[in-house]
Design a protein around this motif. Sequence first.
Motif, PDB file in Angstrom:
ATOM      1  N   PHE A   3      48.895 -14.742  -1.814  1.00 32.93           N
ATOM      2  CA  PHE A   3      49.094 -16.025  -2.471  1.00 32.93           C
ATOM      3  C   PHE A   3      48.310 -17.087  -1.708  1.00 32.93           C
ATOM      4  CE2 PHE A   3      50.903 -19.902  -3.907  1.00 32.93           C
ATOM      5  CZ  PHE A   3      51.384 -19.640  -5.178  1.00 32.93           C
ATOM      6  N   PRO A   4      47.498 -17.896  -2.399  1.00 35.66           N
ATOM      7  CA  PRO A   4      46.667 -18.896  -1.713  1.00 35.66           C
ATOM      8  C   PRO A   4      47.490 -19.865  -0.872  1.00 35.66           C
ATOM      9  CG  PRO A   4      46.015 -18.681  -4.011  1.00 35.66           C
ATOM     10  CD  PRO A   4      47.283 -17.896  -3.852  1.00 35.66           C
ATOM     11  N   GLY A   5      47.176 -19.949   0.415  1.00 31.71           N
ATOM     12  CA  GLY A   5      47.808 -20.918   1.292  1.00 31.71           C
ATOM     13  C   GLY A   5      49.208 -20.573   1.734  1.00 31.71           C
ATOM     14  N   SER A   6      49.677 -19.350   1.468  1.00 36.27           N
ATOM     15  CA  SER A   6      51.040 -18.985   1.825  1.00 36.27           C
ATOM     16  C   SER A   6      51.103 -17.506   2.192  1.00 36.27           C
ATOM     17  CB  SER A   6      51.993 -19.263   0.658  1.00 36.27           C
ATOM     18  OG  SER A   6      53.324 -18.935   0.995  1.00 36.27           O
ATOM     19  N   SER A   7      51.954 -17.184   3.154  1.00 35.45           N
ATOM     20  CA  SER A   7      52.050 -15.790   3.597  1.00 35.45           C
ATOM     21  C   SER A   7      53.485 -15.293   3.644  1.00 35.45           C
ATOM     22  CB  SER A   7      51.418 -15.652   4.997  1.00 35.45           C
ATOM     23  OG  SER A   7      52.103 -16.478   5.929  1.00 35.45           O
ATOM     24  N   GLU A   8      54.434 -16.036   3.031  1.00 33.38           N
ATOM     25  CA  GLU A   8      55.829 -15.609   3.107  1.00 33.38           C
ATOM     26  C   GLU A   8      56.603 -16.040   1.873  1.00 33.38           C
ATOM     27  OE1 GLU A   8      57.725 -17.426   6.437  1.00 33.38           O
ATOM     28  OE2 GLU A   8      57.122 -19.453   5.893  1.00 33.38           O
ATOM     29  N   CYS A   9      57.783 -15.442   1.728  1.00 39.39           N
ATOM     30  CA  CYS A   9      58.765 -15.798   0.688  1.00 39.39           C
ATOM     31  C   CYS A   9      58.204 -15.748  -0.725  1.00 39.39           C
ATOM     32  CB  CYS A   9      59.358 -17.166   0.962  1.00 39.39           C
ATOM     33  SG  CYS A   9      60.105 -17.338   2.586  1.00 39.39           S
ATOM     34  N   PRO A  10      57.507 -14.676  -1.125  1.00 38.67           N
ATOM     35  CA  PRO A  10      57.018 -14.612  -2.505  1.00 38.67           C
ATOM     36  C   PRO A  10      58.156 -14.367  -3.489  1.00 38.67           C
ATOM     37  CG  PRO A  10      56.645 -12.524  -1.424  1.00 38.67           C
ATOM     38  CD  PRO A  10      57.196 -13.451  -0.371  1.00 38.67           C
ATOM     39  N   ASP A  11      57.952 -14.776  -4.710  1.00 33.64           N
ATOM     40  CA  ASP A  11      58.852 -14.460  -5.816  1.00 33.64           C
ATOM     41  C   ASP A  11      57.972 -14.186  -7.037  1.00 33.64           C
ATOM     42  OD1 ASP A  11      61.165 -14.010  -7.214  1.00 33.64           O
ATOM     43  OD2 ASP A  11      61.829 -16.098  -7.251  1.00 33.64           O
ATOM     44  N   PHE A  12      58.413 -13.248  -7.890  1.00 29.15           N
ATOM     45  CA  PHE A  12      57.571 -12.786  -8.986  1.00 29.15           C
ATOM     46  C   PHE A  12      58.473 -12.432 -10.152  1.00 29.15           C
ATOM     47  CE2 PHE A  12      54.683  -9.292 -10.712  1.00 29.15           C
ATOM     48  CZ  PHE A  12      53.733 -10.170 -11.206  1.00 29.15           C
ATOM     49  N   PHE A  13      58.267 -13.070 -11.311  1.00 33.35           N
ATOM     50  CA  PHE A  13      59.169 -12.848 -12.428  1.00 33.35           C
ATOM     51  C   PHE A  13      58.454 -13.151 -13.749  1.00 33.35           C
ATOM     52  CE2 PHE A  13      59.889 -16.901 -10.294  1.00 33.35           C
ATOM     53  CZ  PHE A  13      59.657 -17.825 -11.295  1.00 33.35           C
ATOM     54  N   GLU A  14      59.006 -12.599 -14.808  1.00 34.06           N
ATOM     55  CA  GLU A  14      58.458 -12.771 -16.157  1.00 34.06           C
ATOM     56  C   GLU A  14      59.291 -13.802 -16.905  1.00 34.06           C
ATOM     57  OE1 GLU A  14      56.883  -9.858 -19.756  1.00 34.06           O
ATOM     58  OE2 GLU A  14      58.734  -9.356 -18.685  1.00 34.06           O
ATOM     59  N   MET A  15      58.606 -14.636 -17.718  1.00 40.31           N
ATOM     60  CA  MET A  15      59.289 -15.677 -18.479  1.00 40.31           C
ATOM     61  C   MET A  15      58.680 -15.824 -19.866  1.00 40.31           C
ATOM     62  SD  MET A  15      59.739 -18.844 -15.816  1.00 40.31           S
ATOM     63  CE  MET A  15      60.849 -19.662 -16.985  1.00 40.31           C
ATOM     64  N   PRO A  16      59.503 -16.181 -20.864  1.00 42.23           N
ATOM     65  CA  PRO A  16      58.948 -16.515 -22.181  1.00 42.23           C
ATOM     66  C   PRO A  16      58.414 -17.937 -22.187  1.00 42.23           C
ATOM     67  CG  PRO A  16      61.312 -16.755 -22.247  1.00 42.23           C
ATOM     68  CD  PRO A  16      60.985 -16.245 -20.856  1.00 42.23           C
ATOM     69  N   ILE A  17      57.484 -18.217 -23.063  1.00 43.89           N
ATOM     70  CA  ILE A  17      57.013 -19.581 -23.272  1.00 43.89           C
ATOM     71  C   ILE A  17      57.966 -20.268 -24.246  1.00 43.89           C
ATOM     72  CG2 ILE A  17      55.124 -21.005 -24.152  1.00 43.89           C
ATOM     73  CD1 ILE A  17      53.196 -18.788 -23.327  1.00 43.89           C
ATOM     74  N   GLU A  18      58.422 -21.452 -23.898  1.00 45.10           N
ATOM     75  CA  GLU A  18      59.347 -22.184 -24.763  1.00 45.10           C
ATOM     76  C   GLU A  18      58.715 -22.400 -26.138  1.00 45.10           C
ATOM     77  OE1 GLU A  18      62.680 -23.442 -23.939  1.00 45.10           O
ATOM     78  OE2 GLU A  18      62.212 -21.758 -22.602  1.00 45.10           O
ATOM     79  N   GLY A  19      59.494 -22.100 -27.172  1.00 47.19           N
ATOM     80  CA  GLY A  19      59.006 -22.241 -28.536  1.00 47.19           C
ATOM     81  C   GLY A  19      58.254 -21.029 -29.042  1.00 47.19           C
ATOM     82  N   ASP A  20      58.048 -20.045 -28.174  1.00 51.88           N
ATOM     83  CA  ASP A  20      57.328 -18.825 -28.563  1.00 51.88           C
ATOM     84  C   ASP A  20      57.894 -17.673 -27.742  1.00 51.88           C
ATOM     85  OD1 ASP A  20      55.583 -16.895 -29.426  1.00 51.88           O
ATOM     86  OD2 ASP A  20      53.798 -17.753 -28.486  1.00 51.88           O
ATOM     87  N   LYS A  21      59.120 -17.276 -28.046  1.00 55.12           N
ATOM     88  CA  LYS A  21      59.845 -16.303 -27.242  1.00 55.12           C
ATOM     89  C   LYS A  21      59.176 -14.926 -27.208  1.00 55.12           C
ATOM     90  CE  LYS A  21      63.286 -19.036 -26.161  1.00 55.12           C
ATOM     91  NZ  LYS A  21      63.546 -19.474 -24.778  1.00 55.12           N
ATOM     92  N   ASN A  22      58.276 -14.671 -28.133  1.00 54.19           N
ATOM     93  CA  ASN A  22      57.591 -13.379 -28.145  1.00 54.19           C
ATOM     94  C   ASN A  22      56.407 -13.325 -27.201  1.00 54.19           C
ATOM     95  OD1 ASN A  22      59.315 -12.259 -30.136  1.00 54.19           O
ATOM     96  ND2 ASN A  22      58.145 -13.291 -31.754  1.00 54.19           N
ATOM     97  N   THR A  23      56.005 -14.469 -26.672  1.00 52.09           N
ATOM     98  CA  THR A  23      54.902 -14.508 -25.711  1.00 52.09           C
ATOM     99  C   THR A  23      55.472 -14.748 -24.324  1.00 52.09           C
ATOM    100  OG1 THR A  23      53.414 -15.425 -27.383  1.00 52.09           O
ATOM    101  CG2 THR A  23      52.744 -15.632 -25.081  1.00 52.09           C
ATOM    102  N   ARG A  24      55.195 -13.816 -23.414  1.00 50.70           N
ATOM    103  CA  ARG A  24      55.747 -13.882 -22.080  1.00 50.70           C
ATOM    104  C   ARG A  24      54.632 -13.861 -21.046  1.00 50.70           C
ATOM    105  NH1 ARG A  24      61.236 -12.803 -22.395  1.00 50.70           N
ATOM    106  NH2 ARG A  24      61.372 -12.281 -20.183  1.00 50.70           N
ATOM    107  N   LYS A  25      54.859 -14.562 -19.945  1.00 53.24           N
ATOM    108  CA  LYS A  25      53.907 -14.600 -18.843  1.00 53.24           C
ATOM    109  C   LYS A  25      54.643 -14.331 -17.533  1.00 53.24           C
ATOM    110  CE  LYS A  25      50.106 -15.653 -21.034  1.00 53.24           C
ATOM    111  NZ  LYS A  25      48.894 -14.780 -21.009  1.00 53.24           N
ATOM    112  N   TRP A  26      53.883 -13.930 -16.540  1.00 52.52           N
ATOM    113  CA  TRP A  26      54.436 -13.696 -15.213  1.00 52.52           C
ATOM    114  C   TRP A  26      54.133 -14.886 -14.314  1.00 52.52           C
ATOM    115  CZ3 TRP A  26      57.338  -9.543 -13.399  1.00 52.52           C
ATOM    116  CH2 TRP A  26      57.551  -8.524 -14.335  1.00 52.52           C
ATOM    117  N   VAL A  27      55.129 -15.235 -13.499  1.00 55.25           N
ATOM    118  CA  VAL A  27      55.005 -16.362 -12.572  1.00 55.25           C
ATOM    119  C   VAL A  27      55.137 -15.826 -11.143  1.00 55.25           C
ATOM    120  CG1 VAL A  27      55.971 -18.575 -11.846  1.00 55.25           C
ATOM    121  CG2 VAL A  27      55.987 -17.941 -14.274  1.00 55.25           C
TER     122      VAL A  27
END
Length: 262
Positions: A3-27
């Motif tokens: 992760f750019p500029g960071s070396s600790e405490c990562p978190d990784f999860f999938e989320m839907p886009i509001e208003g388009d629940k069928n389209t999901r992205k990873w954060v």
Amino acid sequence: MHFPGSSECPDFFEMPIEGDKNTRKWVFTGANGHYLIGSFDGIKFTPEVGPITADYGANYYAVQTWSDIPAKDGRRIQITWMAGGNYPQMPFNQQMSYPCELTLHETPDGLRLHRWPVKEIAALYDKAQSWRNVTVQPGTGAVHAATGDLWDIQAEFELQDAKAFGIRVRNEEVRYDVADQSVNALGRRAPLKPIHNKVVLRLLVDRTSLEVFGNHGEASLTSCFLPRLKDLGWSVYSEGGAVKVISLTAHPLHSAWKVDAR
């Protein structure tokens, strides 16, 4: 992936886009308070957006989300370690933020996370004070609450001719700069554009922290502060002209440690 500029405490999860629940992205979030948005094929994460600053406060660090929220609830809830706070003569060291629900939105600037305090904070509410359709002129203090040290304050403002306006709480200003289109608190600044000439501000005031949210989560500032014990209560102010308070509700808060005893 690094992760750019960071070396600790990562978190990784999938989320839907509001208003388009069928389209999901990873954060993908890092300890430095930034995040990436992209696609994940089960092996490789491909960033498409970011890194983006999630919070503009002084003490937002090492965020993590709950991984065991029931499917029937479905929220993605995040909590922050408020790193770097000072607590002289207090019987504790460090603190956590209020939990916030994350949502993913398509904006004119692209996909963005919004952060908004969880609904369960209402369990701490005491009797509300409310105002509607009040015009505040410089120096008038037309909206002024009773004294207190713990607050959840939410206000919607309509821009008129004020150059700046905001809420002065426990002798600290949460200030909206009209020309700069930014919300400012405790020496920190977050960009925040009006929506249809209106701005929403929400303040969560604890005894050693001030968390500010703008436009239902578009902006957030998470910071520690140490107000003087005698500085209590809050008021609305304007500078250089008038601002209209469309609505304002202020809830005094009970201690979270005593909520089950009430």
